[in-house]
Design a protein around this motif. Structure first.
Motif, PDB file in Angstrom:
ATOM      1  N   THR A 146       0.844  -1.189   0.000  1.00 32.39           N
ATOM      2  CA  THR A 146       0.000   0.000   0.000  1.00 32.39           C
ATOM      3  C   THR A 146       0.884   1.245   0.000  1.00 32.39           C
ATOM      4  N   THR A 147       0.392   2.297  -0.618  1.00 28.62           N
ATOM      5  CA  THR A 147       1.137   3.556  -0.731  1.00 28.62           C
ATOM      6  C   THR A 147       0.227   4.720  -0.359  1.00 28.62           C
ATOM      7  N   ALA A 148       0.750   5.930  -0.530  1.00 25.38           N
ATOM      8  CA  ALA A 148      -0.017   7.127  -0.157  1.00 25.38           C
ATOM      9  C   ALA A 148      -1.363   7.203  -0.872  1.00 25.38           C
ATOM     10  N   THR A 149      -1.445   6.662  -2.067  1.00 28.08           N
ATOM     11  CA  THR A 149      -2.696   6.737  -2.820  1.00 28.08           C
ATOM     12  C   THR A 149      -3.807   5.901  -2.195  1.00 28.08           C
ATOM     13  N   ASP A 150      -3.452   5.014  -1.275  1.00 23.24           N
ATOM     14  CA  ASP A 150      -4.439   4.147  -0.638  1.00 23.24           C
ATOM     15  C   ASP A 150      -4.997   4.726   0.656  1.00 23.24           C
ATOM     16  N   ALA A 151      -4.520   5.915   1.041  1.00 21.10           N
ATOM     17  CA  ALA A 151      -4.947   6.496   2.312  1.00 21.10           C
ATOM     18  C   ALA A 151      -5.358   7.951   2.126  1.00 21.10           C
ATOM     19  N   GLU A 152      -6.496   8.310   2.690  1.00 27.50           N
ATOM     20  CA  GLU A 152      -6.942   9.704   2.613  1.00 27.50           C
ATOM     21  C   GLU A 152      -6.108  10.582   3.530  1.00 27.50           C
ATOM     22  N   HIS A 153      -5.782  10.042   4.713  1.00 28.28           N
ATOM     23  CA  HIS A 153      -4.983  10.788   5.690  1.00 28.28           C
ATOM     24  C   HIS A 153      -3.738   9.973   6.036  1.00 28.28           C
ATOM     25  N   SER A 154      -2.623  10.656   6.240  1.00 31.42           N
ATOM     26  CA  SER A 154      -1.376   9.967   6.552  1.00 31.42           C
ATOM     27  C   SER A 154      -1.157   9.883   8.066  1.00 31.42           C
ATOM     28  N   LYS A 155      -0.114   9.172   8.465  1.00 36.84           N
ATOM     29  CA  LYS A 155       0.194   8.997   9.885  1.00 36.84           C
ATOM     30  C   LYS A 155       0.400  10.354  10.542  1.00 36.84           C
ATOM     31  N   PRO A 156      -0.075  10.513  11.780  1.00 39.87           N
ATOM     32  CA  PRO A 156      -0.472   9.454  12.717  1.00 39.87           C
ATOM     33  C   PRO A 156      -1.912   8.966  12.606  1.00 39.87           C
ATOM     34  N   GLU A 157      -2.646   9.363  11.571  1.00 41.56           N
ATOM     35  CA  GLU A 157      -3.965   8.769  11.350  1.00 41.56           C
ATOM     36  C   GLU A 157      -3.774   7.316  10.895  1.00 41.56           C
TER      37      GLU A 157
END
Length: 238
Positions: A146-157
């Motif tokens: 998985t990469t950034a395109t798979d997440a709406e919000h990045s860590k720490p979310e």
């Protein structure tokens, strides 16, 4: 390599699928300080004097959050995207020379040999992750990436680990996160996942344990050497 989850969250013999979600930067790839320098240069290009030690402590956090933490709230935020893009461009200079942390590739293979699903859960973009995968040379043992395109919000979310669970067809109670930063621990905790940490990203054992890591190792090699008695080995044993 399988890139999509299977229909069932169990193995052919009826056992639940168990797996490990691996952070990449600083955990599997020795890149935390390269990111620190790239961010430092990007901030300087935009006219912001940000000390490296402050940047390093935030590596692993999503770009937007990192910039918010380091720059004044009353800044002109229209320049934030340019800073993020500059960081990416400056970091790309190092792609060809990226190297795994000690024991990283072997740990991935050990997990797969133990019957664990192996998922890379990176908040980096697709091209950066491709460069890191090339350095690891272990695509044959990966179930999903998985990469950034798979997440709406990045860590720490928790979005990136939620996406990794889905991609690996794993339930939180049957998975463990391996990371190198407190952001990994916090993200994992929000999904009910335990986090094992390594200090190869430059964050101390004390800080990682205070964040909630269930175990801390110097690097993937030390975790590999203690695999059977580690949380990963216990997960594999069921």
């Amino acid at each position: 390599m399988t890139s999509t989850p299977s229909e069932k969250s169990s193995t052919p013999d009826g056992r639940p699928r168990r797996g490990v979600l691996f952070d990449v930067d600083g955990t599997l790839i020795d890149s935390s300080y390269l990111h620190t320098v790239a961010w430092w240069q990007a901030f300087n290009q935009a006219g912001h004097d940000v000390p490296m030690h402050r940047i390093h402590r935030l590596i692993g956090m999503g770009s937007e959050q990192l910039i918010d933490e380091l720059l004044p709230e009353d800044r002109d935020k229209d320049g934030d995207d340019a800073i993020g893009a500059a960081h990416g461009s400056l970091f790309s200079v190092h792609w060809a020379g990226l190297k795994p942390t000690r024991g990283a590739t072997e740990l991935l293979r050990r997990c797969a040999d133990a019957g664990l699903v192996v998922v890379l859960a990176s908040s980096s973009n697709v091209t950066e992750v491709a460069a890191m995968r090339e350095a690891l040379g272990s695509d044959d043992v990966l179930t999903a990436v998985t990469t950034a395109t798979d997440a709406e919000h990045s860590k720490p979310e928790p979005d990136i680990f939620a996406a990794a669970l889905k991609a690996g067809d794993l339930r939180p109670e049957n998975a463990i996160v391996v990371g190198d930063a407190r952001w990994d621990v916090q993200s994992a905790w929000k999904l009910g996942l335990d986090a094992v940490c390594v200090t190869s990203g430059g964050i101390s054992e004390t800080e990682l344990r205070e964040a909630g890591a269930v175990a801390v190792f110097a690097d993937p090699q030390e975790l590999l050497e203690d695999f059977e008695s580690s949380p990963l080995g216990r997960l594999a044993a069921g």
